[in-house]
Motif scaffolding. Structure first.
Motif, PDB file in Angstrom:
ATOM      1  N   SER A  70      29.956  33.149  38.902  1.00  0.00           N
ATOM      2  CA  SER A  70      29.920  33.000  40.362  1.00  0.00           C
ATOM      3  C   SER A  70      29.241  34.196  41.000  1.00  0.00           C
ATOM      4  N   HIS A  71      28.615  33.929  42.138  1.00  0.00           N
ATOM      5  CA  HIS A  71      27.911  34.968  42.889  1.00  0.00           C
ATOM      6  C   HIS A  71      27.883  34.538  44.344  1.00  0.00           C
ATOM      7  N   LEU A  72      28.189  35.461  45.239  1.00  0.00           N
ATOM      8  CA  LEU A  72      28.181  35.134  46.657  1.00  0.00           C
ATOM      9  C   LEU A  72      26.811  34.604  47.070  1.00  0.00           C
ATOM     10  N   GLY A 223      35.428  43.198  42.278  1.00  0.00           N
ATOM     11  CA  GLY A 223      34.854  42.260  43.241  1.00  0.00           C
ATOM     12  C   GLY A 223      35.669  40.993  43.372  1.00  0.00           C
ATOM     13  N   PRO A 224      35.019  39.899  43.788  1.00  0.00           N
ATOM     14  CA  PRO A 224      35.746  38.665  44.090  1.00  0.00           C
ATOM     15  C   PRO A 224      36.299  37.991  42.846  1.00  0.00           C
ATOM     16  N   HIS A 259      35.662  37.150  50.634  1.00  0.00           N
ATOM     17  CA  HIS A 259      36.576  37.705  49.647  1.00  0.00           C
ATOM     18  C   HIS A 259      36.927  39.122  50.064  1.00  0.00           C
ATOM     19  N   HIS A 260      38.062  39.625  49.561  1.00  0.00           N
ATOM     20  CA  HIS A 260      38.402  41.029  49.770  1.00  0.00           C
ATOM     21  C   HIS A 260      39.260  41.534  48.616  1.00  0.00           C
ATOM     22  N   PHE A 294      34.915  44.095  50.467  1.00  0.00           N
ATOM     23  CA  PHE A 294      34.897  42.814  51.167  1.00  0.00           C
ATOM     24  C   PHE A 294      33.523  42.182  51.018  1.00  0.00           C
ATOM     25  N   GLY A 295      33.462  40.877  51.249  1.00  0.00           N
ATOM     26  CA  GLY A 295      32.190  40.170  51.221  1.00  0.00           C
ATOM     27  C   GLY A 295      32.267  38.884  52.006  1.00  0.00           C
TER      28      GLY A 295
END
Length: 727
Positions: A70-72, A223-224, A259-260, A294-295
């Motif tokens: 997965s990747h934002l 990360g997420p 996400h955070h 965060f993202g």
């Protein structure tokens, strides 16, 4: 600790003799064939992120496994795979406002990825498997990486004999400035919030700046999650040698569009114990930290950021007194598409604070004592802006381009409430600078050339210190210096066949003098010395040639590894030189001077997995560095030739548990040390780690210890126990 206790500690560490018997590697790309960096790849509770070339490697304990990628800003999917498997290719499609599944196909890639940049990735799982008191110390498992230490309060990396401002550290892409003053000021980031560390060497270091020609330590924070939801965990670690502990809490949450990650913790270490049983006065450490990341996904791209904050209080070994530090960093950036280009602007702000007090112990510290006994109170504030744009070849076989620029402003201020700015160790000063760079490469062919070029301009200005009556006029009066730099690199990578890869590159780097090198005048109690700067120091310029060989294997057994041979010539190499004199406190006086330096060395990392027992493996890391100044003398802080041998074994599906264990032998002219380690995952919620460091309780003083001139040895045997519970 009694003999009976450490005997049982050794038994706990030996009980499973370890390794990673299963391997899953691959590459993640977008639909145009362009590699994707910082993509999350998860199998069970093990996670990693892809490097700058899109490569990832995982070590699951069973087969088959579910791989989630997965990747934002891209579509996500879970895939069931058999392991071992080398070279699966993952193609991610861009998402609109949510993150569903990925498309996976098979390709011929290798478990060891050689790049012209020579990047080595270390996941959290790998770091925690190394017998060491911290994840930073675990970096010593990589050939060519050593650590300079000064008790519990300071560590900084040494790469191939180069240290200080020649080695850069980044946190989510932001340059960490906490070691900007002097050798005794190391790096810090909350280790419990780290998902991976990358050791970067070679031409790619120019993307981070012109001065990190020794290498870059790239820290990737947690990360997420792989899927939507929340995951929390508690961690507790105990240390027998110091009677200390570490406790932390972390929570992660992911939704379709955001996400955070939040975490905080404390570290408490008492004074460490020598093998003789004696305690080292002033070696205790108290630490509090917090961190977040965060993202967000937007129609135009993705936006993410992070913060890190830490406060430390420790004694001053050998000198008496207290040192305090505070390191705070905020960074944010975005990823957007602009035609064929992927653009990544980012910005960061940092505050790094250092304080030293004579006579006062940490336990008796109060405001009245601080006003009376503070010798040093410095604050470095740094603001940095970066822009990077990458364009991949449309057909996968053409040239790729990376363009970018950086600008920064730093201010160093003395707190006049505690110290007299007219007699301060380093004056109030300001540093401004910027640079631009371009890099091109052709990755889709058997012969892969690359080239980089950058230009930079740095300016330093400082205020007068008329109270320094015995110092030189240049250190008493205000002034400024300006440094122009042109850096570059060329290299080529050749795929000889499916198993062998060769590379060669040349690199020119430049470094402007640091504030301490230019302007220091006074005592540094944490280093037990007095320093005199040299305002006439010029630009330091390094020329390096490196040859690289990588051996890979499509089979899960046999030999794999990499080796490198390098040589560097450094003009105007800046270093501290003993004057042969002492000040009134008995501290030796050392002068910042420059010389011409030469370094050469070799690194070897190798792994052997027997055909008849895939759960066993032998890991070897060898390094040698030789250096000399213009007079033929060895340079300060040159690490000794070092060998590291590790025997590993792994278990999987043992009553719903999986485990790893290892026995490590380290040898150099400093000492021959034995360590042991084990790590077990008990179901999906609980992880147990146990390590015995310096099993035989050897007494030794490392070459790279800042306490060497005091004759103070490293800690004796330490049993480290850790439990992590997730829900």
């Amino acid at each position: 600790m009694s003999g009976r206790h450490w005997f049982w500690g050794i038994c706990a560490a030996w009980m499973p003799l370890m390794t990673l018997g299963q391997t899953l590697t691959g590459t993640v790309q977008d639909v145009h064939g362009r590699p994707l960096a910082d993509v999350y790849c998860v199998v069970g509770e093990e996670a990693t992120m892809t490097n700058s070339e899109g490569h990832f490697s995982l070590s699951p304990h069973s087969t088959p496994v579910t791989l989630t990628v997965s990747h934002l800003g891209f579509v996500q999917q879970a895939l069931v795979l058999d392991v071992p498997q080398f070279g699966c290719s993952v193609v991610l499609e861009e998402a609109q406002l949510h993150l569903p599944p990925a498309f996976v196909q098979t390709a011929a890639d290798q478990p060891h990825q050689a790049t012209v940049a020579h990047i080595r990735e270390l996941s959290v799982k790998e770091l925690d498997a190394v017998p060491a008191t911290s994840r930073i110390q675990a970096l010593k498992s990589v050939a060519g990486v050593h650590l300079m230490t000064a008790g519990a309060g300071m560590m900084r990396p040494v790469m191939r004999g180069l240290s200080g401002l020649r080695v850069g550290t980044t946190f989510l892409g932001a340059r960490v400035e906490s070691q900007a003053w002097a050798e005794g000021h190391g790096i810090f980031f909350p280790e419990q919030g780290v998902s991976r560390m990358d050791v970067v060497r070679g031409p790619e270091v120019l993307l981070f700046g012109p001065d990190a020609f020794g290498g870059v330590l790239n820290v990737v924070p947690t990360g997420p999650l792989a899927e939507e939801g929340r995951l929390s965990q508690l961690s507790f670690t105990s240390h027998s040698n110091t009677g200390g502990f570490q406790g932390s809490w972390m929570t992660q949450k992911r939704s379709a569009k955001a996400h955070h990650v939040l975490l905080s913790g404390v570290n408490r270490f008492g004074e460490y114990q020598l093998p003789s049983g004696q305690r080292v006065e002033g070696s205790g450490l108290r630490q509090f930290y917090s961190q977040g990341r965060f993202g967000y996904i937007r129609k135009w791209g993705t936006w993410e950021g992070a913060y890190s904050s830490c406060y430390n209080t420790a004694g001053l070994i050998g000198a008496g007194g207290t040192q305090q530090s505070g390191d705070h960093l905020v960074t944010t950036g975005a990823h957007v598409r602009w035609g064929a280009w992927e653009v990544h602007p980012s910005g960061s702000y940092q505050l790094n604070h250092r304080k030293e007090l004579a006579q006062v112990t940490p336990d008796s510290l109060n405001e009245e004592q601080a006003l009376k006994h503070t010798d040093l109170d410095l604050s470095l504030r740094s603001t940095r802006l970066d822009v990077r744009a990458h364009k991949a070849s449309e057909d996968g076989g053409g040239w790729e381009w990376t363009l970018g620029g950086q600008g920064f402003s730093k201010t160093n201020l003395n707190d006049t409430l505690y110290v007299d700015a007219n007699t301060s160790l380093i004056p109030d000063a300001a540093i401004q600078g910027g640079g631009v760079f371009v890099r091109t490469s052709k990755p889709g062919t058997r012969l892969r050339p690359s080239a980089s070029l950058r230009g930079d301009l740095h300016r330093v200005a400082w205020q007068a210190r008329p109270g320094l009556l015995e110092a030189s006029e240049a250190l008493q009066s205000g002034g400024n210096r300006q440094y122009g730099m042109v850096s570059g690199a060329v290299g080529v990578l050749l795929d000889v066949n499916a198993s062998h890869r060769l590379g060669v590159h040349g690199l020119r780097g430049n470094r402007a003098p640091g504030l301490a090198e230019l302007l220091a005048y006074g005592s540094l109690r944490d280093n037990y010395r007095e320093e005199w700067g040299n305002a006439d120091l010029g630009l330091e310029t390094s020329h390096t040639v490196e040859f690289q060989w990588v051996k890979s294997s499509e089979a899960p057994h046999g030999w794999t590894g990499d080796a490198a041979v390098y040589a560097s010539d450094i003009q105007n190499y800046m270093m501290l030189v003993p004057s042969g004199e002492e000040n009134e406190e008995g501290f030796p006086i050392q002068l910042h001077q420059a010389t011409r330096a030469s370094l050469w060395g070799a690194d070897l990392n190798a792994v052997w997995v027997p055909r008849w027992a895939a759960m066993w493996s032998m890991h070897t890391a060898l390094s040698v560095v030789r250096s000399s100044d213009a007079e033929g003398e060895e340079l300060p802080w040159t690490p000794p030739a070092t060998g590291r041998w590790e025997l590993r074994r792994s278990w999987s599906n043992v009553k719903q548990a999986s485990g790893l264990a290892s026995l490590v032998l380290e040898a150099s002219r400093d000492a021959v040390l034995l360590h042991a380690s084990t790590s077990w995952s008990l179901g999906k919620r609980t992880t147990l780690n146990a390590q015995v460091i310096n099993v035989t309780n050897q007494t030794y003083v490392p070459t790279l210890s800042l306490l060497r001139n005091l004759g103070i040895a490293e800690p004796g045997r330490n049993v480290r126990l850790q439990v992590v519970y997730a829900w």
